[in-house]
Design a protein around this motif. Structure first.
Motif, short mmCIF file in Angstrom:
data_model
loop_
_atom_site.label_atom_id
_atom_site.label_comp_id
_atom_site.label_asym_id
_atom_site.label_seq_id
_atom_site.Cartn_x
_atom_site.Cartn_y
_atom_site.Cartn_z
N UNK A 84 52.11 15.16 -32.84
CA UNK A 84 53.20 14.23 -32.54
C UNK A 84 54.55 14.90 -32.65
N UNK A 85 54.64 15.92 -33.50
CA UNK A 85 55.90 16.62 -33.69
C UNK A 85 56.03 17.88 -32.86
N UNK A 86 55.07 18.13 -31.97
CA UNK A 86 55.10 19.33 -31.13
C UNK A 86 55.56 18.96 -29.72
N UNK A 87 56.49 19.72 -29.17
CA UNK A 87 57.05 19.45 -27.85
C UNK A 87 55.95 19.29 -26.81
N UNK A 88 55.99 18.19 -26.06
CA UNK A 88 54.92 17.86 -25.13
C UNK A 88 54.78 18.87 -24.01
N UNK A 89 55.91 19.36 -23.47
CA UNK A 89 55.86 20.24 -22.31
C UNK A 89 55.65 21.70 -22.67
N UNK A 90 55.67 22.02 -23.96
CA UNK A 90 55.63 23.42 -24.36
C UNK A 90 54.23 24.01 -24.42
N UNK A 91 54.21 25.34 -24.49
CA UNK A 91 52.95 26.07 -24.56
C UNK A 91 52.25 25.83 -25.90
N UNK A 92 53.04 25.66 -26.97
CA UNK A 92 52.45 25.54 -28.30
C UNK A 92 51.58 24.29 -28.42
N UNK A 93 51.99 23.20 -27.80
CA UNK A 93 51.19 21.98 -27.86
C UNK A 93 49.82 22.21 -27.21
N UNK A 94 49.82 22.88 -26.08
CA UNK A 94 48.56 23.16 -25.38
C UNK A 94 47.66 24.03 -26.26
N UNK A 95 48.22 25.03 -26.91
CA UNK A 95 47.41 25.89 -27.77
C UNK A 95 46.86 25.11 -28.97
N UNK A 96 47.67 24.21 -29.50
CA UNK A 96 47.20 23.43 -30.65
C UNK A 96 46.13 22.43 -30.26
N UNK A 97 46.25 21.83 -29.10
CA UNK A 97 45.20 20.93 -28.61
C UNK A 97 43.90 21.71 -28.46
N UNK A 98 43.98 22.91 -27.88
CA UNK A 98 42.78 23.74 -27.73
C UNK A 98 42.19 24.10 -29.09
N UNK A 99 43.05 24.41 -30.05
CA UNK A 99 42.57 24.82 -31.37
C UNK A 99 41.85 23.68 -32.08
N UNK A 100 42.42 22.48 -32.04
CA UNK A 100 41.77 21.34 -32.70
C UNK A 100 40.44 21.00 -32.01
N UNK A 101 40.45 21.03 -30.70
CA UNK A 101 39.21 20.74 -29.96
C UNK A 101 38.15 21.79 -30.25
N UNK A 102 38.57 23.05 -30.28
CA UNK A 102 37.63 24.12 -30.56
C UNK A 102 37.06 24.04 -31.96
N UNK A 103 37.91 23.65 -32.93
CA UNK A 103 37.43 23.50 -34.31
C UNK A 103 36.37 22.41 -34.40
N UNK A 104 36.62 21.28 -33.72
CA UNK A 104 35.65 20.18 -33.74
C UNK A 104 34.35 20.58 -33.06
N UNK A 105 34.46 21.29 -31.94
CA UNK A 105 33.26 21.73 -31.22
C UNK A 105 32.45 22.71 -32.05
N UNK A 106 33.13 23.63 -32.73
CA UNK A 106 32.43 24.60 -33.56
C UNK A 106 31.75 23.92 -34.75
N UNK A 107 32.43 22.94 -35.34
CA UNK A 107 31.82 22.18 -36.44
C UNK A 107 30.54 21.49 -35.98
N UNK A 108 30.60 20.87 -34.80
CA UNK A 108 29.43 20.16 -34.27
C UNK A 108 28.29 21.13 -33.99
N UNK A 109 28.64 22.32 -33.50
CA UNK A 109 27.61 23.33 -33.23
C UNK A 109 26.94 23.79 -34.53
N UNK A 110 27.75 23.93 -35.57
CA UNK A 110 27.21 24.40 -36.85
C UNK A 110 26.49 23.31 -37.61
#
Length: 372
Positions: A84-110
């Motif tokens: 919510x505090x990360x700029x919507x149009x910026x690259x950092x938000x996209x990277x953080x969305x990927x990181x959270x999604x990847x963490x959840x996917x890896x947890x589910x795999x494990x």
């Protein structure tokens, strides 16, 4: 006579493969650790291989702290607050969305879950249930589904298509929650590649992104895959897309590095041409990327991505001093191309780093001569 032909064939294979294997190693003779001639990356202050962070291309301490908290407590609220505090149009938000999604996917795999155990990534499900109108959670869920499709199913199968169709719907829901946010449409680029959108449909999707974030490097990299020869385009179409992006790149934009990514996506499986990495096409793309790196803001979230790819090409091109300069900026984090294509990204990165050090020292370099 048959034996003679076999011997001739083996001789020819030797002539072909030996130069290739030498080229892969940058024409450097490999020596065992501890040998007097062995170059030691530790002399340059580089991080030990086992301590390299494979999660991200560069540092983002806020993200690491939140990821640690979420995974330790299984409470999504810190992640929601960070997005919510990360700029919507910026690259950092996209990277953080990927990181959270990847963490959840890896947890589910494990931890796929069972009768007496909740599945991994449960915090993301709770997030979507408790805050269905939260745009950040919706985007992470859509990206989670995309990653699940690529991780667990084979493109072209019914299972893959079912997950991707669900991801497509999730992208639509996320877009409705944040009309000006490019992230849901960037996520859909991967869906478009997986479901083989017709070109007019893909181009309509791309226009939606350009309307919201015309210089978004992450979006351009995601779109490049669609235009590649191995997916729904060709080498020429991918090069044209990358070169057009570089041509319209505003001052200080890393889009000028796009041609290097297009070259990387179309590298031959086996390169038998000794001067390939010194060729005009590769050299021009490297120079564009080097220019982009020098002109970019030091805090650009995509800068590390370009530097990592430059390490690969500079080492292959035997430009040791320039490779060392890039290593000084990215060492410690290896969550980027080309290392992430390997089963062991840290080991792959360490090989190239060792080659850069050895080549640098073989040409008179030392820790004392390397600018910091």
């Amino acid at each position: 006579m048959e034996i003679l032909w076999v011997l001739v064939a083996l001789l020819m294979i030797g002539f072909v493969l030996v130069p290739f294997m030498r080229r892969r190693r940058g024409m450097i003779e490999q020596v065992p650790p501890g040998h007097p001639d062995a170059a030691d990356p530790a002399n340059y202050g580089f991080v030990r291989q086992e301590e390299l962070d494979i999660r991200m291309p560069g540092p983002d301490q806020d993200l690491l702290d939140v990821l640690d908290l979420v995974q330790r407590t299984q409470d999504y609220r810190a992640a929601a607050q960070l997005l919510a505090g990360t700029e919507a149009e910026g690259e950092k938000r996209w990277q953080r969305v990927q990181a959270f999604a990847g963490a959840a996917a890896l947890e589910l795999q494990q931890r796929p879950g069972g009768v007496s155990e909740a599945p991994g990534g449960q915090w993301l499900r709770v997030w979507r249930t408790e805050q269905p109108k939260d745009a950040g959670g919706a985007a992470v869920h859509a990206e989670f589904l995309v990653q699940q499709a690529w991780r667990t199913a084979t493109p072209g199968t019914d299972e893959f298509r079912i997950i991707m169709e669900e991801a497509r719907s999730a992208c639509g829901e996320a877009a409705l929650l944040a009309p000006g946010d490019p992230i849901p449409y960037i996520i859909e680029l991967s869906v478009a590649r997986g479901l083989a959108y017709p070109r007019p449909e893909f181009e309509q999707l791309w226009l939606k992104i350009l309307d919201r974030a015309p210089s978004h490097m992450g979006a351009h990299l995601a779109a490049l895959h669609y235009w590649c020869e191995k997916w729904h385009g060709s080498r020429q179409l991918a090069y044209e897309f990358a070169e057009a992006a570089a041509a319209r790149a505003p001052q200080g934009s890393l889009l000028a590095a796009m041609p290097l990514f297009a070259v990387f996506e179309h590298l031959p499986e086996v390169n038998l041409v000794s001067g390939f990495y010194q060729s005009e096409v590769v050299t021009k793309a490297m120079h564009g990327a080097l220019f982009a790196v020098h002109a970019a803001r030091s805090d650009d979230p995509m800068l590390a991505h370009v530097r990592h790819l430059l390490v690969f090409f500079l080492v292959r091109g035997e430009r040791w001093a320039e490779a060392m300069d890039q290593l000084l900026h990215v060492d410690g984090h290896v969550g980027a191309l080309p290392w992430t294509l390997s089963a062991d990204p840290a080991a792959e990165f360490a090989v190239y780093r060792a080659l850069a050090v050895a080549g640098y020292e073989a040409n008179g370099g030392s820790p004392a001569t390397l600018p910091h």
